[in-house]
Motif scaffolding. Structure first.
Motif, PDB file in Angstrom:
ATOM      1  N   GLY A  45      42.556 -24.857  56.223  1.00 15.19           N
ATOM      2  CA  GLY A  45      41.926 -23.531  55.419  1.00 15.19           C
ATOM      3  C   GLY A  45      43.404 -22.963  54.764  1.00 15.19           C
ATOM      4  O   GLY A  45      43.128 -21.958  54.099  1.00 15.19           O
ATOM      5  N   LEU A  46      44.792 -23.221  54.983  1.00 21.40           N
ATOM      6  CA  LEU A  46      46.085 -23.110  54.686  1.00 21.40           C
ATOM      7  C   LEU A  46      46.104 -23.519  53.862  1.00 21.40           C
ATOM      8  O   LEU A  46      46.178 -24.878  53.084  1.00 21.40           O
ATOM      9  CB  LEU A  46      47.067 -23.159  56.410  1.00 21.40           C
ATOM     10  CG  LEU A  46      46.169 -21.938  56.751  1.00 21.40           C
ATOM     11  CD1 LEU A  46      47.131 -22.319  58.409  1.00 21.40           C
ATOM     12  CD2 LEU A  46      46.829 -20.901  56.321  1.00 21.40           C
ATOM     13  N   PRO A  47      47.234 -22.312  52.631  1.00 21.46           N
ATOM     14  CA  PRO A  47      47.960 -23.658  52.140  1.00 21.46           C
ATOM     15  C   PRO A  47      48.780 -24.695  52.472  1.00 21.46           C
ATOM     16  O   PRO A  47      49.239 -25.052  53.097  1.00 21.46           O
ATOM     17  CB  PRO A  47      48.779 -23.198  50.875  1.00 21.46           C
ATOM     18  CG  PRO A  47      48.176 -21.446  51.259  1.00 21.46           C
ATOM     19  CD  PRO A  47      47.516 -21.564  52.990  1.00 21.46           C
ATOM     20  N   TRP A  48      48.369 -26.258  51.996  1.00 22.85           N
ATOM     21  CA  TRP A  48      49.938 -27.444  52.014  1.00 22.85           C
ATOM     22  C   TRP A  48      50.566 -26.845  52.380  1.00 22.85           C
ATOM     23  O   TRP A  48      51.531 -27.343  53.654  1.00 22.85           O
ATOM     24  CB  TRP A  48      49.037 -28.229  51.645  1.00 22.85           C
ATOM     25  CG  TRP A  48      49.391 -30.004  52.133  1.00 22.85           C
ATOM     26  CD1 TRP A  48      48.836 -30.644  53.137  1.00 22.85           C
ATOM     27  CD2 TRP A  48      50.769 -30.703  51.567  1.00 22.85           C
ATOM     28  NE1 TRP A  48      49.714 -31.620  52.850  1.00 22.85           N
ATOM     29  CE2 TRP A  48      50.706 -31.714  52.111  1.00 22.85           C
ATOM     30  CE3 TRP A  48      51.550 -30.677  50.180  1.00 22.85           C
ATOM     31  CZ2 TRP A  48      51.206 -32.613  51.748  1.00 22.85           C
ATOM     32  CZ3 TRP A  48      52.174 -31.423  50.410  1.00 22.85           C
ATOM     33  CH2 TRP A  48      52.227 -32.219  51.110  1.00 22.85           C
ATOM     34  N   VAL A  49      51.831 -26.703  51.389  1.00 26.20           N
ATOM     35  CA  VAL A  49      53.221 -27.486  51.051  1.00 26.20           C
ATOM     36  C   VAL A  49      53.284 -25.786  52.357  1.00 26.20           C
ATOM     37  O   VAL A  49      54.056 -25.655  53.009  1.00 26.20           O
ATOM     38  CB  VAL A  49      53.756 -26.551  50.162  1.00 26.20           C
ATOM     39  CG1 VAL A  49      55.082 -26.233  49.636  1.00 26.20           C
ATOM     40  CG2 VAL A  49      53.107 -27.658  49.138  1.00 26.20           C
ATOM     41  N   PRO A  50      52.923 -24.857  52.003  1.00 22.30           N
ATOM     42  CA  PRO A  50      53.607 -23.023  53.103  1.00 22.30           C
ATOM     43  C   PRO A  50      53.198 -23.951  54.402  1.00 22.30           C
ATOM     44  O   PRO A  50      54.197 -23.581  55.524  1.00 22.30           O
ATOM     45  CB  PRO A  50      53.162 -22.074  52.792  1.00 22.30           C
ATOM     46  CG  PRO A  50      52.810 -22.390  51.335  1.00 22.30           C
ATOM     47  CD  PRO A  50      52.166 -23.623  51.100  1.00 22.30           C
ATOM     48  N   ALA A  51      52.103 -24.540  55.347  1.00 19.62           N
ATOM     49  CA  ALA A  51      51.712 -24.357  56.025  1.00 19.62           C
ATOM     50  C   ALA A  51      52.525 -25.615  57.043  1.00 19.62           C
ATOM     51  O   ALA A  51      53.176 -25.924  57.795  1.00 19.62           O
ATOM     52  CB  ALA A  51      50.513 -25.083  56.286  1.00 19.62           C
TER      53      ALA A  51
END
Length: 117
Positions: A45-51
């Motif tokens: 549920g979170l953006p892949w790169v920032p996570a």
């Protein structure tokens, strides 16, 4: 853990090595996301790169904290039974603090800017 000449050289560089590994991890995540066109995907549920950047940053900061805790005086003893020089421990801890700030400064633009242009 007995101190040696090798440990005296590696210990002050350990924090800087963590910084370099974090730098490489951020670049690898961004390169993979751009190459595979995955910059807009989500992970739990979170953006892949920032996570992944946040995860790598937290891991690097935890490793630096452990290295700083290991820098307490009286921990390492040389082969002759003498305490390791305080300068080595102090310099290693100071390098970890500097590396911590550098990790935060390199993670901030990686989180703020889009992964691919």
């Amino acid at each position: 853990m007995s101190a040696s000449a090798t440990r005296a050289v590696i210990w002050p560089a350990a924090g800087l090595a963590v910084w370099g590994a974090h730098f490489g991890a951020i670049y690898a995540v961004h390169a993979h996301a751009c190459e595979r066109d995955m910059a807009g995907r989500e992970l739990l549920g979170l953006p892949w790169v920032p996570a992944l950047v946040v995860g790598a940053t937290l891991l690097a900061l935890v490793v630096l904290a452990v290295l700083i805790l290991l820098a307490r005086p009286g921990g390492a003893v040389t082969d002759g039974g003498e305490a390791e020089p305080r300068f080595t421990l102090w310099f290693g801890a100071a390098a970890c603090v500097v590396a911590g700030f550098a990790i935060l400064f390199q993670a901030t633009p990686a989180l703020v800017l889009p992964a691919c242009y």
